[in-house]
Design an enzyme around this catalytic site. Sequence first.
Site, PDB file in Angstrom:
ATOM      1  N   TYR A 125       7.805   0.202  -1.007  1.00 15.05           N
ATOM      2  CA  TYR A 125       7.180   0.714  -2.232  1.00 15.05           C
ATOM      3  C   TYR A 125       6.885   2.203  -2.112  1.00 15.05           C
ATOM      4  CZ  TYR A 125       3.680   1.589  -5.826  1.00 15.05           C
ATOM      5  OH  TYR A 125       2.977   2.129  -6.873  1.00 15.05           O
TER       6      TYR A 125
ATOM      7  N   GLU B 111      -6.930   1.438   5.239  1.00 16.33           N
ATOM      8  CA  GLU B 111      -5.656   2.044   5.629  1.00 16.33           C
ATOM      9  C   GLU B 111      -4.561   1.688   4.629  1.00 16.33           C
ATOM     10  OE1 GLU B 111      -2.870   4.224   7.856  1.00 16.33           O
ATOM     11  OE2 GLU B 111      -5.038   4.276   7.810  1.00 16.33           O
TER      12      GLU B 111
ATOM     13  N   VAL C 102      -0.293  -5.281  -2.964  1.00 14.99           N
ATOM     14  CA  VAL C 102      -0.140  -6.542  -3.680  1.00 14.99           C
ATOM     15  C   VAL C 102       1.352  -6.730  -3.920  1.00 14.99           C
ATOM     16  CG1 VAL C 102      -0.670  -7.814  -5.799  1.00 14.99           C
ATOM     17  CG2 VAL C 102      -2.412  -6.343  -4.755  1.00 14.99           C
TER      18      VAL C 102
ATOM     19  N   GLY D 271      -0.754  -6.757 -11.653  1.00 14.29           N
ATOM     20  CA  GLY D 271      -1.218  -6.853 -13.031  1.00 14.29           C
ATOM     21  C   GLY D 271      -2.068  -8.075 -13.299  1.00 14.29           C
TER      22      GLY D 271
ATOM     23  N   GLY E 262      -5.145  -8.675 -11.478  1.00 13.05           N
ATOM     24  CA  GLY E 262      -6.495  -8.500 -10.976  1.00 13.05           C
ATOM     25  C   GLY E 262      -6.665  -8.633  -9.474  1.00 13.05           C
TER      26      GLY E 262
ATOM     27  N   TYR F 108      -7.515   3.472  -8.908  1.00 10.94           N
ATOM     28  CA  TYR F 108      -8.689   3.840  -8.112  1.00 10.94           C
ATOM     29  C   TYR F 108      -9.736   4.578  -8.955  1.00 10.94           C
ATOM     30  CZ  TYR F 108      -5.814   2.667  -4.035  1.00 10.94           C
ATOM     31  OH  TYR F 108      -5.039   2.025  -3.115  1.00 10.94           O
TER      32      TYR F 108
END
Length: 165
Positions: free
Chosen positions: A33, A90, A94, A100, A102, A138
């Site tokens: 990712y 660190e 997901v 998406g 939660g 965030y």
Amino acid sequence: MGGNSAETAVTFRQAQRKDVGVILQMIRALAAYERLQDQVTATEAVLEEWLFDKKKARVLFAMAEGREAGFAVYFYNFSTFLGRAGIHLEDLFVLPEFRGRGIGHAILKRLAGIAQEEGCGRLEWTCLDWNEPSIRFYLSRGARPMSDWTNYRVEGAALRKLAQE
């Protein structure tokens, strides 16, 4: 499956020694990712040594639909100004099919709970500058960037050279 806005029931469990294979899979998925696959040199043996023998970090799994949907790798740091420990996150990751729903929020909430339960003064982490989805996530959770601080790193040959100076 993934991408819907419905909340998914999430439970948590701390990783155990037998989970090193799953941990490494999550690390590799995170690296993909972040476009950093070439930087992953961790092996199951190395993770087992540092996570479970030396106990230098902890891994928290978010469980959904009977399997590991995400994870957080964290360790404790210390603030001299606060005079108490904090938690450094660190990695938070997901799996794409669980996004998406939660789960990322649930992981952050659980880590904040751990910090509160243990009397820690902070929960902090770093984020890649290009990762706008994570930055928005965030910020929406009350985090603020520490724009007056810059992270520095010494590794590899530079670390060996510094140790020998």
